[in-house]
Design a protein around this motif. Sequence first.
Motif, PDB file in Angstrom:
ATOM      1  N   ARG A   2      41.908  39.999  38.689  1.00  0.00           N
ATOM      2  CA  ARG A   2      43.020  40.480  37.894  1.00  0.00           C
ATOM      3  C   ARG A   2      42.664  41.796  37.224  1.00  0.00           C
ATOM      4  O   ARG A   2      41.515  42.023  36.837  1.00  0.00           O
ATOM      5  CB  ARG A   2      43.390  39.444  36.834  1.00  0.00           C
ATOM      6  CG  ARG A   2      43.861  38.125  37.410  1.00  0.00           C
ATOM      7  CD  ARG A   2      43.925  37.066  36.335  1.00  0.00           C
ATOM      8  NE  ARG A   2      44.915  37.416  35.315  1.00  0.00           N
ATOM      9  CZ  ARG A   2      44.954  36.881  34.106  1.00  0.00           C
ATOM     10  NH1 ARG A   2      44.033  35.997  33.747  1.00  0.00           N
ATOM     11  NH2 ARG A   2      45.887  37.230  33.243  1.00  0.00           N
ATOM     12  N   ILE A   3      43.662  42.674  37.093  1.00  0.00           N
ATOM     13  CA  ILE A   3      43.453  43.975  36.452  1.00  0.00           C
ATOM     14  C   ILE A   3      44.572  44.218  35.449  1.00  0.00           C
ATOM     15  O   ILE A   3      45.644  43.614  35.553  1.00  0.00           O
ATOM     16  CB  ILE A   3      43.423  45.120  37.487  1.00  0.00           C
ATOM     17  CG1 ILE A   3      44.766  45.177  38.248  1.00  0.00           C
ATOM     18  CG2 ILE A   3      42.245  44.968  38.436  1.00  0.00           C
ATOM     19  CD1 ILE A   3      44.900  46.380  39.157  1.00  0.00           C
ATOM     20  N   PRO A   4      44.370  45.085  34.459  1.00  0.00           N
ATOM     21  CA  PRO A   4      45.442  45.387  33.506  1.00  0.00           C
ATOM     22  C   PRO A   4      46.604  46.102  34.209  1.00  0.00           C
ATOM     23  O   PRO A   4      46.385  46.907  35.125  1.00  0.00           O
ATOM     24  CB  PRO A   4      44.764  46.325  32.496  1.00  0.00           C
ATOM     25  CG  PRO A   4      43.299  46.095  32.668  1.00  0.00           C
ATOM     26  CD  PRO A   4      43.106  45.754  34.110  1.00  0.00           C
ATOM     27  N   TYR A   5      47.820  45.797  33.770  1.00  0.00           N
ATOM     28  CA  TYR A   5      48.999  46.473  34.310  1.00  0.00           C
ATOM     29  C   TYR A   5      49.064  47.870  33.718  1.00  0.00           C
ATOM     30  O   TYR A   5      48.978  48.042  32.498  1.00  0.00           O
ATOM     31  CB  TYR A   5      50.263  45.693  33.962  1.00  0.00           C
ATOM     32  CG  TYR A   5      51.524  46.254  34.600  1.00  0.00           C
ATOM     33  CD1 TYR A   5      51.862  45.919  35.905  1.00  0.00           C
ATOM     34  CD2 TYR A   5      52.351  47.127  33.905  1.00  0.00           C
ATOM     35  CE1 TYR A   5      52.998  46.429  36.499  1.00  0.00           C
ATOM     36  CE2 TYR A   5      53.492  47.656  34.486  1.00  0.00           C
ATOM     37  CZ  TYR A   5      53.814  47.300  35.790  1.00  0.00           C
ATOM     38  OH  TYR A   5      54.939  47.826  36.379  1.00  0.00           O
ATOM     39  N   ASN A   6      49.217  48.881  34.575  1.00  0.00           N
ATOM     40  CA  ASN A   6      49.217  50.256  34.072  1.00  0.00           C
ATOM     41  C   ASN A   6      50.320  51.127  34.670  1.00  0.00           C
ATOM     42  O   ASN A   6      50.216  52.362  34.681  1.00  0.00           O
ATOM     43  CB  ASN A   6      47.852  50.904  34.319  1.00  0.00           C
ATOM     44  CG  ASN A   6      47.520  51.003  35.809  1.00  0.00           C
ATOM     45  OD1 ASN A   6      48.293  50.561  36.653  1.00  0.00           O
ATOM     46  ND2 ASN A   6      46.368  51.575  36.119  1.00  0.00           N
ATOM     47  N   GLN A   7      51.379  50.466  35.205  1.00  0.00           N
ATOM     48  CA  GLN A   7      52.465  51.242  35.804  1.00  0.00           C
ATOM     49  C   GLN A   7      53.422  51.741  34.717  1.00  0.00           C
ATOM     50  O   GLN A   7      53.842  50.964  33.862  1.00  0.00           O
ATOM     51  CB  GLN A   7      53.239  50.393  36.815  1.00  0.00           C
ATOM     52  CG  GLN A   7      52.401  49.917  37.989  1.00  0.00           C
ATOM     53  CD  GLN A   7      51.852  51.072  38.804  1.00  0.00           C
ATOM     54  OE1 GLN A   7      52.569  52.012  39.121  1.00  0.00           O
ATOM     55  NE2 GLN A   7      50.562  50.999  39.123  1.00  0.00           N
TER      56      GLN A   7
END
Length: 295
Positions: A2-7
């Motif tokens: 999992r990765i942080p949402y950055n859109q």
Amino acid sequence: MRIPYNQPQIDIDTQIKLLSDEGLSFDDKEKAKHLLANISLFRLKSYLYPLRKRGSRDFVADSKFEQGYELYKFDSALRKLIWAELEKIEVSIRTQLSYKMTDEAGNYWFTDSSIFSNTAIHVGVLTNIEAELRRSDDDAILAFFRKYTDPFPPSWMTMEVTSFGSLSLLYKCLKGGRSRRAVAKYYGLSDTVFSSWVHSIVYVRNICGHHGRLWNRTLRIQPVVPRRTSRPFLSMSANTQTVYYVLSIIMYMLKVVNPKTTFSTRIKALLGEHPSVKPSAMGFPKDWEKEPLWS
């Protein structure tokens, strides 16, 4: 992983361009911009999804934004129709549960832990009911607490301000017995089927109440298929996770609550007003209109 949402958020002009680049056309881009300013693309995208090529972000040739908006309008009308009819069913269930259980176990049956099979659920529901009563500005509820020392008003008052979800849980965790069966029997069902159907109705009611997509949704909660009912139900098998099956449950319940219901006529009329909507996407089988339930 999992990765942080950055859109980042994209503006409406960019939304239009992205949809165009993916092959979607517009009859009126200015109207589309107005719609996207008032109905988010996040909400609308699920109505555009059926227009996309399978497994691709590209749209099928000649797909139009207006086709997705037509699906959105149909779904909105369907939810409003269902919402109005569920009110009749909900009020009836509140009334019957209170009548039958009060006759059997007294005015405060819902506080008696001995008649419930799951203490934890019962305590949780009572906590929710207490909170609902505190929030209530109903004149009768306020007058009751001004005059009496009881922690709860009697059943016929409390059940009217209890959320439908809490009501469903109360019935579900009642121990089996004559009164539990009597509530279900009023609707021509076994208590197991009735509990399952009420749970499904609450689920769909919540979708409608939050303006969620419904028309072609695969429903997470699967209602029990009855072995027998006192009134005609479905003679042809159907997928219980479809909107069609839940509509059939609503139709069945309405025929008990409101024998002169026009729900069937209005569902057929709504489908007729939106010929681009495929009933099969909602789980409607071929020749569904010939079912005694719907005829």
